[in-house]
Motif scaffolding. Structure first.
Motif, PDB file in Angstrom:
ATOM      1  N   ALA A  65       0.826  -1.206   0.000  1.00  0.00           N
ATOM      2  CA  ALA A  65       0.000   0.000   0.000  1.00  0.00           C
ATOM      3  C   ALA A  65       0.859   1.254   0.000  1.00  0.00           C
ATOM      4  CB  ALA A  65      -0.929  -0.002   1.205  1.00  0.00           C
ATOM      5  N   LEU A  66       1.952   1.249   0.751  1.00  0.00           N
ATOM      6  CA  LEU A  66       2.862   2.387   0.781  1.00  0.00           C
ATOM      7  C   LEU A  66       3.510   2.612  -0.579  1.00  0.00           C
ATOM      8  CD1 LEU A  66       4.122   4.510   2.665  1.00  0.00           C
ATOM      9  CD2 LEU A  66       5.972   2.886   3.069  1.00  0.00           C
ATOM     10  N   VAL A  72       1.666   6.747  -6.958  1.00  0.00           N
ATOM     11  CA  VAL A  72       0.637   7.712  -7.351  1.00  0.00           C
ATOM     12  C   VAL A  72       1.133   9.127  -7.100  1.00  0.00           C
ATOM     13  CG1 VAL A  72      -1.665   8.585  -6.771  1.00  0.00           C
ATOM     14  CG2 VAL A  72      -1.299   6.143  -7.088  1.00  0.00           C
ATOM     15  N   ALA A  73       1.822   9.348  -5.975  1.00  0.00           N
ATOM     16  CA  ALA A  73       2.334  10.684  -5.663  1.00  0.00           C
ATOM     17  C   ALA A  73       3.394  11.116  -6.671  1.00  0.00           C
ATOM     18  CB  ALA A  73       2.892  10.709  -4.248  1.00  0.00           C
ATOM     19  N   LEU A  74       4.254  10.197  -7.092  1.00  0.00           N
ATOM     20  CA  LEU A  74       5.302  10.549  -8.045  1.00  0.00           C
ATOM     21  C   LEU A  74       4.749  10.787  -9.451  1.00  0.00           C
ATOM     22  CD1 LEU A  74       8.155   8.138  -6.937  1.00  0.00           C
ATOM     23  CD2 LEU A  74       8.051  10.616  -6.646  1.00  0.00           C
ATOM     24  N   ALA A  78       1.044  13.234 -14.292  1.00  0.00           N
ATOM     25  CA  ALA A  78       0.537  12.507 -15.459  1.00  0.00           C
ATOM     26  C   ALA A  78      -0.939  12.170 -15.292  1.00  0.00           C
ATOM     27  CB  ALA A  78       1.343  11.242 -15.679  1.00  0.00           C
ATOM     28  N   PHE A  79      -1.362  11.916 -14.050  1.00  0.00           N
ATOM     29  CA  PHE A  79      -2.764  11.591 -13.812  1.00  0.00           C
ATOM     30  C   PHE A  79      -3.660  12.827 -13.806  1.00  0.00           C
ATOM     31  CE2 PHE A  79      -1.071   7.807 -11.351  1.00  0.00           C
ATOM     32  CZ  PHE A  79      -1.340   6.923 -12.380  1.00  0.00           C
ATOM     33  N   SER A  80      -3.133  13.936 -13.335  1.00  0.00           N
ATOM     34  CA  SER A  80      -3.969  15.124 -13.182  1.00  0.00           C
ATOM     35  C   SER A  80      -4.232  15.820 -14.515  1.00  0.00           C
ATOM     36  CB  SER A  80      -3.312  16.104 -12.210  1.00  0.00           C
ATOM     37  OG  SER A  80      -2.100  16.575 -12.758  1.00  0.00           O
ATOM     38  N   GLU A  81      -3.423  15.572 -15.492  1.00  0.00           N
ATOM     39  CA  GLU A  81      -3.602  16.190 -16.806  1.00  0.00           C
ATOM     40  C   GLU A  81      -4.807  15.555 -17.497  1.00  0.00           C
ATOM     41  OE1 GLU A  81      -0.892  15.728 -20.524  1.00  0.00           O
ATOM     42  OE2 GLU A  81       0.100  16.916 -18.969  1.00  0.00           O
TER      43      GLU A  81
END
Length: 112
Positions: A65-66, A72-74, A78-81
């Protein structure tokens, strides 16, 4: 194939006759403290045998999980675009739409 149960040589008849003729002995009383020992053993917890896999399973889930949260944080940018904005930018700038973040495409580029 019928069997005559009333026949004295029949096994069931011999068994019931032997049970009727057996003497009934009174069962001896339980020794003093026996019921207490039985109750104590019933409520005592046995020592649980834990395998190595069970011992580290919860830790492994935590580490996984960590790692997922870190990935996801790194890759948040790419995800927010949004895909609509990315296509609009690429069409306005006439940029090639090759996937720079695609791992398979990168491996194939290294192979060439």
């Amino acid at each position: 194939m019928s069997h005559n149960i009333n026949d004295p040589r029949h096994p069931w008849g011999r068994l019931t006759a032997a049970a009727r003729s057996a003497q009934q002995e009174n069962a001896p009383a339980a020794p003093y403290g026996f019921t207490t020992r039985v109750a104590a053993l019933a409520f005592a917890q046995e020592r649980r045998v834990v395998s190595l896999l069970e011992r580290f399973a919860l830790r492994a889930v935590g580490v996984a999980a960590l790692l997922a949260l870190c990935s996801v944080a790194l890759n948040y940018q790419a995800f927010s675009e949004s895909p609509v904005n990315a296509i609009a930018q690429s069409q306005s700038e006439d940029v090639d739409l090759t996937a720079a973040d695609d791992a398979v495409a990168l491996v194939i580029d290294f192979a060439d």
